[in-house]
Design an enzyme around this catalytic site. Structure first.
Site, PDB file in Angstrom:
ATOM      1  N   CYS A 100       0.831  -1.212   0.000  1.00  0.00           N
ATOM      2  CA  CYS A 100       0.000   0.000   0.000  1.00  0.00           C
ATOM      3  C   CYS A 100       0.864   1.261   0.000  1.00  0.00           C
ATOM      4  CB  CYS A 100      -0.921  -0.031   1.226  1.00  0.00           C
ATOM      5  SG  CYS A 100      -1.897   1.468   1.459  1.00  0.00           S
ATOM      6  N   CYS A 132      -0.255   4.028   2.403  1.00  0.00           N
ATOM      7  CA  CYS A 132       0.065   3.652   3.789  1.00  0.00           C
ATOM      8  C   CYS A 132       1.481   4.088   4.134  1.00  0.00           C
ATOM      9  CB  CYS A 132      -0.055   2.145   3.986  1.00  0.00           C
ATOM     10  SG  CYS A 132      -1.714   1.477   3.756  1.00  0.00           S
TER      11      CYS A 132
END
Length: 90
Positions: free
Chosen positions: A41, A44
């Site tokens: 991700c 993230c």
């Protein structure tokens, strides 16, 4: 820019087995932010250092716990996390 303080804790990596102690029990003493993330991700990875600096700036009044939903998806599922990055406060 927010600077870390000497009293700040490092983020804790948790699992479903340790979630009760790392998050639920700890939240009785201070604010606990849980960062649900996965290695693939990109957003993230961008969000993590921002959250770390903000939690560090609380001077120990908050704790950051990180949970890799790819390795341990059960808690995120129970909390209804449908996409990441997701941060939940306890």
């Amino acid at each position: 820019m927010v600077e870390a303080t000497a009293t700040s804790e490092k983020p804790i990596e948790t699992t479903a087995a340790r979630f009760r102690g790392d998050v639920l029990e700890a939240s009785l003493q201070k604010l606990v932010l849980v960062d649900f993330w996965a290695p693939w991700c990109g957003p993230c990875k961008q969000l993590a250092p921002v959250i770390e600096r903000l939690v560090a700036a609380t001077g120990g009044k908050a704790r950051l716990v990180k949970m890799n939903i790819e390795d341990d998806p059960s808690i995120a599922d129970q909390l209804g996390v449908k996409s990441i990055p997701a941060v939940v406060a306890f």
